[in-house]
Design a protein around this motif. Structure first.
Motif, PDB file in Angstrom:
ATOM      1  N   THR A   1      -5.662 -29.409  29.293  1.00 37.55           N
ATOM      2  CA  THR A   1      -5.035 -30.163  30.132  1.00 37.55           C
ATOM      3  C   THR A   1      -5.929 -30.777  31.112  1.00 37.55           C
ATOM      4  OG1 THR A   1      -2.698 -28.637  29.439  1.00 37.55           O
ATOM      5  CG2 THR A   1      -2.733 -29.942  31.589  1.00 37.55           C
ATOM      6  N   TRP A   2      -6.537 -29.808  31.997  1.00 40.86           N
ATOM      7  CA  TRP A   2      -7.254 -30.336  33.161  1.00 40.86           C
ATOM      8  C   TRP A   2      -8.205 -31.349  32.710  1.00 40.86           C
ATOM      9  CZ3 TRP A   2      -8.008 -24.575  34.631  1.00 40.86           C
ATOM     10  CH2 TRP A   2      -6.857 -24.060  35.121  1.00 40.86           C
ATOM     11  N   MET A   3      -9.112 -30.982  31.598  1.00 38.47           N
ATOM     12  CA  MET A   3      -9.960 -31.887  31.341  1.00 38.47           C
ATOM     13  C   MET A   3      -9.517 -33.486  30.794  1.00 38.47           C
ATOM     14  SD  MET A   3     -12.841 -29.718  29.170  1.00 38.47           S
ATOM     15  CE  MET A   3     -14.175 -28.372  30.306  1.00 38.47           C
ATOM     16  N   LYS A   4      -8.439 -33.476  30.027  1.00 36.99           N
ATOM     17  CA  LYS A   4      -7.850 -34.537  29.756  1.00 36.99           C
ATOM     18  C   LYS A   4      -7.260 -35.446  30.819  1.00 36.99           C
ATOM     19  CE  LYS A   4      -7.221 -35.869  25.979  1.00 36.99           C
ATOM     20  NZ  LYS A   4      -8.297 -36.667  25.326  1.00 36.99           N
ATOM     21  N   GLN A   5      -6.859 -34.719  32.006  1.00 33.51           N
ATOM     22  CA  GLN A   5      -6.246 -35.323  33.056  1.00 33.51           C
ATOM     23  C   GLN A   5      -7.673 -35.639  34.038  1.00 33.51           C
ATOM     24  OE1 GLN A   5      -4.063 -32.660  35.472  1.00 33.51           O
ATOM     25  NE2 GLN A   5      -4.039 -34.209  37.494  1.00 33.51           N
TER      26      GLN A   5
END
Length: 740
Positions: A391-395
């Protein structure tokens, strides 16, 4: 840094002030960000297992599951480790939970706890590692990624300690653990490296290579075990460890109310776990605790997570991590033609913009990989430990929209894309696999590309590969925005890249591109010698291969002026040279190639103990200059090269011994003045055995006969055969033990 620790003297345990080594946490020393370091420490030391916190970045690492520990770990080791964790395993994150007890009580409690834990699980049978399994395990340990976190045979600072494994495990129990470490350590700090059963046994054999006899039986005493079960609860061991029994979490002050110089964080023993922290670690903890109420950004959360899981031992994200110089040599691959990308794990910078969400999840959670050439394996950390990273990396990782012009279906873009990928187009198939097959180089699979990559990233990367990977061998097909195929889709790079995408988006259903199935290009040697100047294994692009009549062949490294390999039988298969767009290499045919060590063949040694120089990888001009070769009537080359101001002429000639077997006679001539203490390195191998008449067995595949008595000396874990250069000529015979 002074702290209280238990010192074992014989069977007596005494508590005294001692300089216990601080916990070693993989990745912690790779950053100087105190806040990040502190968050990692709070997580790795399990602070939030006892002290509540609202800060997600402080999520505790769960300790090993002890519900079957009696079948996994030897009872006597448990007793010693519980009594003195840092003494038994320096650098452990396990605190001293018994530091407040007297020596006698400490011994009693550790013994009772060990007897209780020994009742949990059925002991595995104990056998001694076999020597052949140890050697196979040694190679695995140094190639699949173990040494990214742990020390190789040459100890490296900052390595996660292994402790006395031979005292802890049996061969069967360690192999079981290595096969599925997340079952016992769900915190993921020891990940799953996708070992097969036999690989796990080989690796366990190497790690237990010091075991000389089966482990002694440890019979738990029922009364002591009952007492240990009570003590396990009294000392709150269940806060970090599971035993299969329901336990109550201790009611302790919240993390925000703790004093950073008291209790667990102090240097004084008491009714709390005692950590042997360094001054730097204490300062980092204070910095993180001061930020306990503040919201941590996704970028900070990513940095904390990849540091505590030690992803940064293999991968770099922005300015954090990456393979260190000391460990670089252990990252290897099967495709030298792919350069650094053929052996080094890819960076994590921008990975959220590169990979589709589901594939990114498979990579970080389950260890999926699309790089078959890497020997280092992408490990499985488990979804619990890594799911938030997705989630964090895609964001965080984004790219602007790439310039694309969609080719309409009426123009049959999939057919055009197939032609572009094939041998008559851009020849992508030369370096990539297609449904698991490859024409030359086995690069990333094309039929899963659209499943893995974001389309926007794909268009950006194809337009400018070097912006995303500076060392990539991927060519830039559209330099200055111009296509090399002006007749395809009007020469429009945007439409050509889109046609390739639409073709590859079909996945495994895509039709095979032209050029995948190609006949082997076998270079045969008949009545004359054959010379090929291209890339050879272990050499790179400045290789020179020579096949001699009679079925004996060599590869010469004209960058280091050294003999690189010898083999008998067939010469080479050259598909990788002429179908790899200049990035392939020759495939050696024949039998059992003998490899010679990298580095210069000649060196000045002032004394017999002077170490042989390492290969020079600096960017400065090399003192070694290859000056070409001349050919005799049978097309055999005489190589000529200059070294530090003197000239060497190097000629190999096939001969036959009394039994009619072919060998190579090498003549080295020195037509100009040379240093008086010049030496020639004949070989470096684990075993070199002397025989009569200056004959030496080098390993199991080669015999060499020398013109004079050489220097045979130790060189690390191997031996070196060094020949002083006297006179104007040296003659050396190379006899391969395998038949051509």
């Amino acid at each position: 840094m002074k702290s209280f620790a238990a010192i074992v003297i014989g069977s007596t345990l005494a508590t005294c002030a001692a300089a216990a080594p601080p916990p070693v946490i993989g990745g912690l020393e790779r950053t100087h960000d105190e806040k990040l370091r502190g968050a990692v420490l709070i997580s790795e030391l399990g602070c939030v297992a006892c002290h509540k916190s609202k800060q997600a970045a402080f999520a505790p690492k769960s300790g090993p599951d002890l519900s079957e520990v009696g079948g996994r770990v030897q009872g006597m080791h448990l007793q010693k480790f519980i009594a003195d964790p840092s003494g038994v395993k320096p650098g452990t994150t396990m605190p001293d939970a018994l530091g407040h007890l007297s020596a006698a009580n400490r011994d009693e409690v550790a013994k009772a706890l060990a007897h209780y834990l020994a009742t949990l699980g059925k002991p595995a049978p104990s056998t001694i590692p076999a020597s052949d399994a140890i050697e196979r395990g040694r190679k695995l340990y140094h190639s699949v990624g173990c040494v990214a976190c742990h020390s190789p045979e040459k100890a490296l600072d900052g390595s996660v300690p292994l402790g006395p494994l031979a005292d802890k495990y049996t061969l069967a129990s360690l192999a079981t653990f290595l096969k599925d470490p997340l079952a016992v350590r769900p915190g993921g700090r020891m990940p799953d490296c996708h070992l097969e059963d036999d690989e796990a046994m080989d690796l366990a054999s190497y790690l237990l290579r010091e075991q000389a006899a089966p482990a002694a039986d440890f019979q738990p005493d029922a009364k002591l075990a009952a007492r240990g079960r009570v003590l396990f609860a009294e000392h709150h061991c269940h806060a970090c460890h599971r035993t299969g029994e329901t336990a109550t979490t201790p009611e302790l002050p919240a993390l925000e109310s703790l004093r950073p110089d008291a209790g667990c964080l102090s240097t004084k023993p008491g009714k709390w776990p005692l950590y042997a922290l360094s001054d730097v670690q204490r300062a980092s903890l204070r910095s993180a605790l001061a930020e306990e109420h503040k919201a941590w950004t996704p970028a900070e959360q990513v940095r904390v997570t990849i540091t505590r899981l030690n992803c940064i031992a293999c991968h770099q994200r922005d300015d954090l991590g990456g393979v260190t110089r000391e460990r670089n040599v252990y990252f290897t691959g099967s495709e030298e033609s792919l350069g650094e990308q053929g052996r080094m794990p890819p960076p994590l910078t921008g990975v959220g913009a590169k990979l589709k969400e589901e594939w990114l999840r498979q990579v970080v959670c389950n260890g999926a990989s699309a790089r078959p050439s890497l020997h280092t394996r992408m490990p499985k950390f488990g979804a619990v430990n890594t799911e938030p990273l997705v989630t964090w990396m895609k964001q965080l990782d984004t790219l602007p929209p790439a310039p694309v012009e969609r080719v309409p279906n009426s123009a049959r873009p999939q057919n055009i894309g197939r032609d572009l990928v094939g041998v008559k187009g851009l020849n992508c198939i030369a370096c990539h696999s297609f449904r698991g097959r490859s024409a030359a180089i086995r690069g990333p699979e094309l039929t899963t590309l659209a499943e893995r990559l974001e389309e926007n990233w794909f268009h950006h990367f194809l337009a400018h590969p070097q912006r995303f990977a500076a060392l990539t061998v991927m060519p830039s097909y559209w330099p200055d925005g111009k296509s090399p195929l002006p007749d395809v889709l009007g020469g429009d790079p945007r439409r050509q890249r889109d046609a390739i995408w639409q073709y590859l988006a079909q996945g495994p259903e895509a039709r095979e591109p032209e050029g995948l199935v190609l006949a082997a290009l076998v270079i045969e040697v008949r009545d004359e010698a054959v010379i090929v100047r291209r890339a050879f294994p272990g050499i790179g692009k400045r290789g020179l291969g020579v096949g001699y009549p009679g079925g004996i062949n060599l590869a010469f490294d004209s960058s280091q002026m050294r003999l690189a390999s010898l083999w008998s039988g067939g010469f080479i298969e050259a598909s990788g040279l002429w179908r790899g767009q200049g990035s392939g290499q020759a495939r050696l045919l024949g039998k059992d190639p003998v490899q010679f060590p990298p580095g210069p063949a000649f060196a000045v040694l002032p004394t017999p103990a002077t170490a042989w120089p390492e290969p020079d990888t600096s960017p400065r001009p090399s003192p070694l200059v290859f000056k070409g070769y001349s050919l005799d009537a049978q097309q055999r080359p005489t190589l000529r090269y200059a070294m530090e101001g003197f000239i060497v002429e190097d000629f190999f000639h096939e001969r036959r011994d009394d039994a009619g077997r072919v060998f190579l006679e090498r003549t080295l001539r020195f037509p100009s003045a040379r240093p008086s203490d010049l030496h020639f390195r004949v070989a470096r191998e684990k075993t070199i055995e002397p025989h009569a008449g200056n004959l030496f067995a080098v390993g199991t595949k080669l015999l060499v006969r020398l013109p004079a008595e050489p220097l045979l000396r130790a060189a690390g874990d191997a031996k070196e055969l060094i020949l002083p250069v006297h006179g104007e000529e040296l003659k050396i015979e190379y006899h391969l033990t395998s038949k051509p």
